[in-house]
Design a protein around this motif. Structure first.
Motif, PDB file in Angstrom:
ATOM      1  N   ALA A 182       1.251  12.272  -9.976  1.00 15.05           N
ATOM      2  CA  ALA A 182       0.802  13.657  -9.817  1.00 15.05           C
ATOM      3  C   ALA A 182       1.918  14.642 -10.158  1.00 15.05           C
ATOM      4  O   ALA A 182       1.687  15.649 -10.847  1.00 15.05           O
ATOM      5  CB  ALA A 182       0.308  13.874  -8.389  1.00 15.05           C
ATOM      6  N   LEU A 183       3.127  14.360  -9.690  1.00 16.10           N
ATOM      7  CA  LEU A 183       4.259  15.244  -9.974  1.00 16.10           C
ATOM      8  C   LEU A 183       4.585  15.260 -11.465  1.00 16.10           C
ATOM      9  O   LEU A 183       4.873  16.319 -12.034  1.00 16.10           O
ATOM     10  CB  LEU A 183       5.480  14.795  -9.172  1.00 16.10           C
ATOM     11  N   ALA A 226       0.831  -1.207   0.000  1.00 16.09           N
ATOM     12  CA  ALA A 226       0.000   0.000   0.000  1.00 16.09           C
ATOM     13  C   ALA A 226       0.868   1.260   0.000  1.00 16.09           C
ATOM     14  O   ALA A 226       0.557   2.251  -0.677  1.00 16.09           O
ATOM     15  CB  ALA A 226      -0.928  -0.008   1.211  1.00 16.09           C
ATOM     16  N   LYS A 227       1.956   1.223   0.752  1.00 12.93           N
ATOM     17  CA  LYS A 227       2.867   2.362   0.795  1.00 12.93           C
ATOM     18  C   LYS A 227       3.466   2.630  -0.581  1.00 12.93           C
ATOM     19  O   LYS A 227       3.538   3.788  -1.029  1.00 12.93           O
ATOM     20  CB  LYS A 227       3.983   2.100   1.805  1.00 12.93           C
ATOM     21  N   LYS A 228       3.884   1.557  -1.253  1.00 14.65           N
ATOM     22  CA  LYS A 228       4.477   1.709  -2.587  1.00 14.65           C
ATOM     23  C   LYS A 228       3.460   2.257  -3.575  1.00 14.65           C
ATOM     24  O   LYS A 228       3.785   3.105  -4.416  1.00 14.65           O
ATOM     25  CB  LYS A 228       5.012   0.355  -3.070  1.00 14.65           C
ATOM     26  N   PHE A 229       2.226   1.803  -3.470  1.00 12.28           N
ATOM     27  CA  PHE A 229       1.174   2.313  -4.348  1.00 12.28           C
ATOM     28  C   PHE A 229       0.967   3.809  -4.115  1.00 12.28           C
ATOM     29  O   PHE A 229       0.818   4.591  -5.064  1.00 12.28           O
ATOM     30  CB  PHE A 229      -0.129   1.551  -4.107  1.00 12.28           C
ATOM     31  N   GLY A 230       0.965   4.215  -2.854  1.00 12.59           N
ATOM     32  CA  GLY A 230       0.811   5.632  -2.541  1.00 12.59           C
ATOM     33  C   GLY A 230       1.954   6.469  -3.097  1.00 12.59           C
ATOM     34  O   GLY A 230       1.736   7.568  -3.627  1.00 12.59           O
ATOM     35  N   GLU A 231       3.171   5.951  -2.991  1.00 14.90           N
ATOM     36  CA  GLU A 231       4.335   6.669  -3.524  1.00 14.90           C
ATOM     37  C   GLU A 231       4.219   6.843  -5.035  1.00 14.90           C
ATOM     38  O   GLU A 231       4.545   7.912  -5.576  1.00 14.90           O
ATOM     39  CB  GLU A 231       5.612   5.903  -3.181  1.00 14.90           C
ATOM     40  N   GLU A 232       3.757   5.798  -5.708  1.00 17.02           N
ATOM     41  CA  GLU A 232       3.614   5.888  -7.163  1.00 17.02           C
ATOM     42  C   GLU A 232       2.517   6.877  -7.548  1.00 17.02           C
ATOM     43  O   GLU A 232       2.608   7.553  -8.574  1.00 17.02           O
ATOM     44  CB  GLU A 232       3.311   4.508  -7.754  1.00 17.02           C
ATOM     45  N   ASP A 235       3.677   2.336 -13.821  1.00 13.93           N
ATOM     46  CA  ASP A 235       4.145   1.872 -12.509  1.00 13.93           C
ATOM     47  C   ASP A 235       3.003   1.845 -11.497  1.00 13.93           C
ATOM     48  O   ASP A 235       2.892   0.923 -10.680  1.00 13.93           O
ATOM     49  CB  ASP A 235       5.259   2.790 -11.992  1.00 13.93           C
ATOM     50  N   LEU A 236       2.162   2.869 -11.560  1.00 14.66           N
ATOM     51  CA  LEU A 236       1.022   2.944 -10.639  1.00 14.66           C
ATOM     52  C   LEU A 236       0.069   1.773 -10.853  1.00 14.66           C
ATOM     53  O   LEU A 236      -0.379   1.135  -9.888  1.00 14.66           O
ATOM     54  CB  LEU A 236       0.282   4.266 -10.843  1.00 14.66           C
ATOM     55  N   LEU A 237      -0.234   1.470 -12.112  1.00 14.96           N
ATOM     56  CA  LEU A 237      -1.154   0.379 -12.413  1.00 14.96           C
ATOM     57  C   LEU A 237      -0.562  -0.975 -12.021  1.00 14.96           C
ATOM     58  O   LEU A 237      -1.283  -1.870 -11.567  1.00 14.96           O
ATOM     59  CB  LEU A 237      -1.516   0.397 -13.899  1.00 14.96           C
ATOM     60  N   TYR A 238       0.743  -1.115 -12.190  1.00 16.09           N
ATOM     61  CA  TYR A 238       1.403  -2.349 -11.746  1.00 16.09           C
ATOM     62  C   TYR A 238       1.230  -2.525 -10.238  1.00 16.09           C
ATOM     63  O   TYR A 238       0.850  -3.601  -9.762  1.00 16.09           O
ATOM     64  CB  TYR A 238       2.886  -2.321 -12.106  1.00 16.09           C
ATOM     65  N   ASN A 239       1.508  -1.476  -9.487  1.00 12.48           N
ATOM     66  CA  ASN A 239       1.405  -1.575  -8.034  1.00 12.48           C
ATOM     67  C   ASN A 239      -0.044  -1.751  -7.578  1.00 12.48           C
ATOM     68  O   ASN A 239      -0.303  -2.408  -6.565  1.00 12.48           O
ATOM     69  CB  ASN A 239       2.032  -0.346  -7.379  1.00 12.48           C
ATOM     70  N   LEU A 240      -0.983  -1.180  -8.318  1.00 13.06           N
ATOM     71  CA  LEU A 240      -2.394  -1.409  -8.014  1.00 13.06           C
ATOM     72  C   LEU A 240      -2.748  -2.880  -8.222  1.00 13.06           C
ATOM     73  O   LEU A 240      -3.483  -3.474  -7.423  1.00 13.06           O
ATOM     74  CB  LEU A 240      -3.271  -0.534  -8.910  1.00 13.06           C
TER      75      LEU A 240
END
Length: 208
Positions: free
Chosen positions: A163-164, A152-158, A180-185
Motif C-alpha cells: 500500500a505504501l 500471518a503477521k508477516k503477510f500483514g506487514e507486506e 513479497d506479498l504473494l510469497y508470504n501469501l
C-alpha cells in the motif's frame, strides 16, 4: 455423446490434450484407449495408455501430481480429446508446470515471459518442498517454525508495504513489494493446507 462414437486410430488410441482449467495453458499430450478413457470418466483422474510399456497408467501415479478432470471435450472430427484439468502439482516429470516448456526461436515471440499463474504455481511447489524438508538455512523454514501467527503477521506487514509503495514509490518498487506479498501469501496457504487453485476458482466464479 457416447464415447463409442469417437474415432480411435488403427491401434485403438486417441490423442488427449490436457489444458489447465484456469489459465488455459496446454500442459501435455497423451494417448488414451477406450479403457483408459472410461477409467478417466469414472475416477475423475487422467488415465492414459502407454505405447512404450503397453499398459494403462494414471498421470501422477509415481509423483502424486494427479490431474483432476473438470471437463472432457472432443474436436469436430471426433478424433482428438481436450481435457480441462486442475493439476495437483507440476505436470511434467521434469518438474515444470507444462511439458511444453521449450521454445523454437521465432524472433520476438520467443521472448515471451511465463504467466503470473505459472510463477505462482512453481512458487507453491517450492514452498511445499521447504515445508516438508525444512532445510536449516531457509528463510521459509524459519517462517514455518514460527507458526501461523508469525506467518500471518508477516503477510500483514507486506500488505502495508504494498500500500505504501503504491502511494509513494516507483513502479519497480511496487512490483517488488507485491512479489513479497504473494510469497508470504503462498507460505500462509501452505501452513493452512489450502491450494491456491481454490482462490482461482472463486475469482472465476465471481467473474461470471
Amino acid at each position: 455423446m457416447d464415447p463409442k462414437e469417437l474415432k480411435f486410430d488403427k491401434n485403438g488410441l486417441i490423442p488427449a490434450i490436457l489444458q489447465h482449467v484456469l489459465t488455459r495453458e496446454v500442459l501435455m499430450l497423451g494417448y488414451m484407449n477406450s479403457e483408459s478413457l472410461q477409467k478417466s470418466i469414472e475416477t475423475g483422474h487422467c488415465w492414459f495408455f502407454s505405447r512404450s510399456r503397453a499398459r494403462l497408467w494414471e498421470k501422477g501415479e509415481s509423483s502424486g501430481h494427479f490431474q483432476v478432470i473438470e471437463s472432457i471435450a472432443y474436436d469436430c472430427d471426433k478424433d482428438t480429446l481436450l481435457l480441462q484439468v486442475t493439476p495437483q502439482g507440476p505436470t511434467c516429470h521434469t518438474g515444470t508446470q507444462s511439458c511444453f516448456d521449450g521454445a523454437i526461436s521465432t524472433g520476438e515471440l520467443s521472448n515471451s515471459s511465463p504467466t503470473l499463474y505459472a510463477a505462482l504455481e512453481r512458487l507453491q511447489v517450492v514452498v511445499h518442498q521447504r515445508n516438508i524438508e525444512r532445510p536449516a538455512d531457509s528463510y521459509t523454514t524459519h517462517l514455518f517454525e514460527k507458526g501461523i501467527g508469525q506467518i500471518a503477521k508477516k503477510f500483514g506487514e507486506e500488505g502495508v508495504e504494498v500500500a505504501l509503495a503504491a502511494v509513494s514509490e516507483e513502479d519497480d518498487r511496487l512490483v517488488s513489494e507485491t512479489a513479497d506479498l504473494l510469497y508470504n501469501l503462498t507460505v500462509l496457504f501452505e501452513q493452512r493446507e489450502i491450494n491456491l487453485e481454490e482462490v482461482g476458482k472463486v475469482l472465476l466464479e465471481r467473474a461470471k
